[in-house]
Enzyme design. Structure first.
Site, PDB file in Angstrom:
ATOM      1  N   LYS A   6       1.000  -1.248  -0.014  1.00  0.00           N
ATOM      2  CA  LYS A   6       0.111   0.134  -0.250  1.00  0.00           C
ATOM      3  C   LYS A   6       0.839   1.183  -0.053  1.00  0.00           C
ATOM      4  O   LYS A   6       0.668   2.325  -0.652  1.00  0.00           O
ATOM      5  CB  LYS A   6      -0.978  -0.057   1.085  1.00  0.00           C
ATOM      6  CG  LYS A   6      -2.075  -0.961   0.984  1.00  0.00           C
ATOM      7  CD  LYS A   6      -2.745  -1.424   2.361  1.00  0.00           C
ATOM      8  CE  LYS A   6      -3.715  -2.232   2.321  1.00  0.00           C
ATOM      9  NZ  LYS A   6      -4.436  -2.873   3.539  1.00  0.00           N
ATOM     10  N   GLN A  23      -4.606  -1.286   9.716  1.00  0.00           N
ATOM     11  CA  GLN A  23      -4.629  -2.874   9.216  1.00  0.00           C
ATOM     12  C   GLN A  23      -5.360  -3.566  10.014  1.00  0.00           C
ATOM     13  O   GLN A  23      -4.844  -3.697  11.273  1.00  0.00           O
ATOM     14  CB  GLN A  23      -3.102  -3.105   8.668  1.00  0.00           C
ATOM     15  CG  GLN A  23      -2.755  -4.533   8.058  1.00  0.00           C
ATOM     16  CD  GLN A  23      -3.629  -4.436   6.754  1.00  0.00           C
ATOM     17  OE1 GLN A  23      -3.350  -3.308   5.953  1.00  0.00           O
ATOM     18  NE2 GLN A  23      -4.039  -5.440   6.510  1.00  0.00           N
ATOM     19  N   ASP A  30     -10.754   3.138   4.407  1.00  0.00           N
ATOM     20  CA  ASP A  30     -11.134   1.776   4.362  1.00  0.00           C
ATOM     21  C   ASP A  30     -12.818   1.643   4.049  1.00  0.00           C
ATOM     22  O   ASP A  30     -13.434   0.526   3.752  1.00  0.00           O
ATOM     23  CB  ASP A  30     -10.827   0.952   5.377  1.00  0.00           C
ATOM     24  CG  ASP A  30      -9.730   0.073   5.228  1.00  0.00           C
ATOM     25  OD1 ASP A  30      -9.349  -0.317   4.036  1.00  0.00           O
ATOM     26  OD2 ASP A  30      -8.952  -0.204   6.222  1.00  0.00           O
TER      27      ASP A  30
END
Ligand code: NAP
Length: 287
Positions: free
Chosen positions: A54, A98, A121
């Site tokens: 990422k 994460q 997200d």
């Protein structure tokens, strides 16, 4: 007949190029690039690889990537304090924590602590709720990418029969909401669903997000269906070597489907590209 392979890598490359153009534009207006903060707790090897990838993709798109690595035994309060700092930091447009988090940390509490405007997200309850009621939202990256692939294959989805297999908050539920917003007729299947094969047989669009290798059999498919395989399952082949397979039995689906995503190279590349798109969207909204 053989299905058309949906090239997620190529579609993702196009999306990343579009994002890079958008980033250049926002830099010229605002004088600084969008910033994405990624928080990694612990040293889970798969999570570490995702975070590294990422970071690379973010920088390639011209954005600023900042990684915060915390030890596996960090306290929940320390993580919440970092989230509060990132929420208040004007240089940070997007925050990604994460998952999975270590078991002693309440992941729901951490997600709820994110500023919804920076929740790239799309997991915050405010964004999930906005998606459900059709308001502008940051949408979870994987289903957002799946929708782009489906629309590229089929065009208008109005009235189409769609089946989403899986009802997680990360993939299945937002996928169903996105397809509903496009006026598809959506069925959501899960572990208690009876006659899954019968549901699959009716669907013009099948999105499989289960986590069981090759569960969906090609013979179940309606001929010509658009099949989006979200599953990423590591299996050991007859040669003793590990490889990745999806939730759809690719070999039997290929001659029956109209379109199908390969694993790897289908949905996976779209997920990261959509994270970049969400970060740009968040930066634009804050600019
Ligand atoms: P998850 O949270 O474990 O959810 C799995 C879903 O599958 C659940 O809703 C479960 O039903 C359902 N299910 C389990 N067994 C079933 C069965 N026999 N028939 C029908 N439904 C069944 O998984 P997830 O996070 O959504 O991820 C799903 C898969 O996608 C995994 O392989 C994951 O690695 C992959 N994934 C890929 C990407 C990507 O970028 N390509 C991103 C995210 C996830 P219940 O709700 O009843 O338990």
């Amino acid at each position: 007949m053989s299905a058309i392979l949906i090239d997620g890598k190529a579609r993702a490359a196009r999306l990343r190029a579009e994002v890079a153009l958008g980033v250049a534009e926002i830099v010229s207006v605002r004088g600084r690039a969008p910033g994405l903060a990624v928080v990694l707790v612990g040293e889970d090897p798969a999570s570490s690889v995702y975070v590294r990838n990422k970071g690379v993709a973010t920088r390639e798109a011209g954005m600023v990537s900042v990684e915060h690595k915390l030890p596996a035994d960090v306290g929940g309060d320390a993580l919440l304090a970092l989230v509060a700092t990132l929420n208040a930091d004007d240089a940070v447009d997007g925050i990604l924590v994460q998952l999975p988090l270590p078991r002693h940390i309440d992941a729901d509490k951490v997600i709820a602590a994110l500023d919804p405007a920076k929740d790239v997200d799309g997991f915050h309850p405010v964004n999930a709720g906005r998606l459900m009621i059709g308001q502008p939202a940051l949408v979870p990256c994987t289903p957002k990418g799946c929708l782009m692939l489906i629309e590229e294959a089929l065009g208008d989805l109005s009235g189409r029969e769609a089946l989403v297999i899986g009802r997680s908050s990360i993939v299945g539920k937002p996928m169903a909401a996105l397809l509903t917003a496009k006026s598809a007729t959506v069925t959501v299947a899960h572990s208690r669903t009876r006659d899954l094969a019968g549901h699959v047989a009716r669907a013009e669009i099948v999105v499989a997000a289960v986590g069981i290798p090759a569960m969906v059999q090609g013979e179940w498919l309606r001929p010509g269906a658009c099949v989006i395989d979200v599953g990423i399952n590591r299996v050991v082949g007859a040669d003793g070597k590990g490889r990745l397979v999806g939730d759809v039995d690719f070999a039997s689906a290929l001659p029956r489907a109209g379109w199908i995503t390969p694993v790897p190279g289908g949905v996976g590349p779209m997920t990261i590209a959509c994270l970049l798109a969400n970060t740009l969207q968040a930066a634009r909204a804050r600019a």
